[in-house]
Write an enzyme that holds these catalytic residues in place. Sequence first.
Site, PDB file in Angstrom:
ATOM      1  N   HIS A  82       0.816  -1.207   0.000  1.00 11.51           N
ATOM      2  CA  HIS A  82       0.000   0.000   0.000  1.00 11.51           C
ATOM      3  C   HIS A  82       0.857   1.268   0.000  1.00 11.51           C
ATOM      4  O   HIS A  82       0.344   2.383   0.109  1.00 11.51           O
ATOM      5  CB  HIS A  82      -0.906  -0.030   1.245  1.00 11.51           C
ATOM      6  N   LYS A 104       3.168   4.416  -1.144  1.00 13.03           N
ATOM      7  CA  LYS A 104       3.271   5.363  -2.259  1.00 13.03           C
ATOM      8  C   LYS A 104       4.537   6.177  -2.028  1.00 13.03           C
ATOM      9  O   LYS A 104       4.562   7.066  -1.167  1.00 13.03           O
ATOM     10  CB  LYS A 104       2.064   6.295  -2.340  1.00 13.03           C
ATOM     11  N   ASP A 125      16.701  11.306  -7.537  1.00 14.59           N
ATOM     12  CA  ASP A 125      18.130  11.565  -7.329  1.00 14.59           C
ATOM     13  C   ASP A 125      18.560  11.361  -5.880  1.00 14.59           C
ATOM     14  O   ASP A 125      19.562  11.931  -5.440  1.00 14.59           O
ATOM     15  CB  ASP A 125      18.496  12.987  -7.790  1.00 14.59           C
ATOM     16  N   HIS A 140      -9.480  11.177   2.077  1.00 12.35           N
ATOM     17  CA  HIS A 140      -8.653   9.966   1.978  1.00 12.35           C
ATOM     18  C   HIS A 140      -7.313  10.113   2.696  1.00 12.35           C
ATOM     19  O   HIS A 140      -6.497   9.206   2.683  1.00 12.35           O
ATOM     20  CB  HIS A 140      -8.429   9.657   0.491  1.00 12.35           C
ATOM     21  N   LYS A 159      -4.249  10.399   5.511  1.00 12.13           N
ATOM     22  CA  LYS A 159      -3.858   9.647   6.697  1.00 12.13           C
ATOM     23  C   LYS A 159      -2.869  10.514   7.475  1.00 12.13           C
ATOM     24  O   LYS A 159      -1.659  10.537   7.197  1.00 12.13           O
ATOM     25  CB  LYS A 159      -3.194   8.321   6.328  1.00 12.13           C
ATOM     26  N   ASP A 195      -0.083  17.106  20.083  1.00 14.87           N
ATOM     27  CA  ASP A 195       0.378  18.343  20.713  1.00 14.87           C
ATOM     28  C   ASP A 195       0.972  19.267  19.642  1.00 14.87           C
ATOM     29  O   ASP A 195       0.475  19.336  18.528  1.00 14.87           O
ATOM     30  CB  ASP A 195       1.381  18.036  21.825  1.00 14.87           C
TER      31      ASP A 195
END
Length: 488
Positions: free
Chosen positions: A232, A234, A239, A406, A408, A413
Amino acid sequence: MFDDPMTTADMIGWAFGFLLPLVQVLGVLSAVDAIMHARTPQGSAAWVVALVLLPLVTLPLYWAFGRSRFEGYVRAVRQFDDEVTARLERAQRSLERWEVPPEAACDERTASELRGFANLSRLPFLRGNSLRLLVDGKDTFDAILGAIDAAEHTVVAQFYIVHDDRLGRRFQRSLLDAAARGVHVFFVYDGVGSHSLPRRYVRTLREAGVEVNEFSGERGWLGRFRINFRNHRKIVVVDGQRAFVGGLNVGDEYLGLDPTLSPWRDTHLAVEGPAAQALQLTFARDWYYGRGEVPELPWELAGSDRDQNALVVASGPADRVETAGLLYAQAIAAAEHRVWIASPYFVPDGLVLGALQSAALRGVDVRVIMPRMVDSWMFRFVPYAFLPDVEHVGVKVFLYEDGFMHQKVILVDDDYAAVGTANFDNRSFRLNFEVTCLAHDAAFCADVEAMLEADLARSTRLTEEDLTAQSFPFRLAARSTRLLAPVL
């Protein structure tokens, strides 16, 4: 004298007489495997009962969905560590120059938190980074494709979902152009998430010199049944210096072009500095698993003037501990004033649910943002499933109203903020390969705070009264969703 020929009924009876005992034996053997390998005692008990009593139904389900350890990947990672020790040492020495030792913290509590996060990651917090939020698809892919178009030496790109649509073809063109310039391009896509990706898309890349690897589960025939384990992650690294990680895949819907899920709200992170190399190391491990070879990548580092501290946490079913869930639990336990979480799916396990409840009982401002819009009928009742468990101790649940959310993201704090690929659910905690970038930086936390405050302004508070006002079938479905939590 010859016996009478067997009738169809006789053959069916013979087949069942032979196959049913065999299936029963396989069910018992699989039950033993479940005892040894299931993720939790509850899961183990459920599989044992089902495999022994209903083996004909549950055997294929168990071998497709039941096992939690990705044995082939575990062996590959260990072989990777053995075979490329020198190269790992080179990367490790380069990273160590930028390490933030926990002992340098201003107080023992912070030092203990930093030590816990670093031990979980097996990498140190790294200074010398520049961290920039990328909000939604246009900014994200303008930045990613712009970086690929400016690449001089290497590009590594890894996505769970890649579609052959307008954005997918833009992404493909950037990879092709980079390869034509002599840039060494590596591309990984997940075989489950990208199941609809045409072969010609991949063939075009390969013919142009792009090195392509499908992450498809454990190698060998058994891997065909391991659709439960998905990569999952991404990750894009250019470079060895500029990296991108977060919630967005490659598809038009992530630009808000799908009318059923528009507008699409998501968050990605642009990273420059040593943490980019930690993301590249995560990619290299996945590449080695699929190809059995070490990719030729740059390991020299240059720091950023912003000098922000960041930790890369890669997690997956090969881990000896449940890294993603523990990361959330540790972050929540560190909170003194607030924990704000944004996730499309709120299906916590017992450990993380208890951490949230404990934080709220300490007086911490705990907020969870989920979308009202869902991308699957299975998640329609998710916002309500755990509502009674969290609201009565003070956790505030919000439904994002302006399209599908979508992202995450977690904010703790003014000390920690994380952007990554892991959802707040069992699949991300135990089954998927995920990666999260955790920042320990007040300025970055302020950026995340401003972003989440804008999201909260587009959200509606959800209360237990909203659940009790629903019909009995709705409330039953909401509570029943808890039973599906281990597979959602």
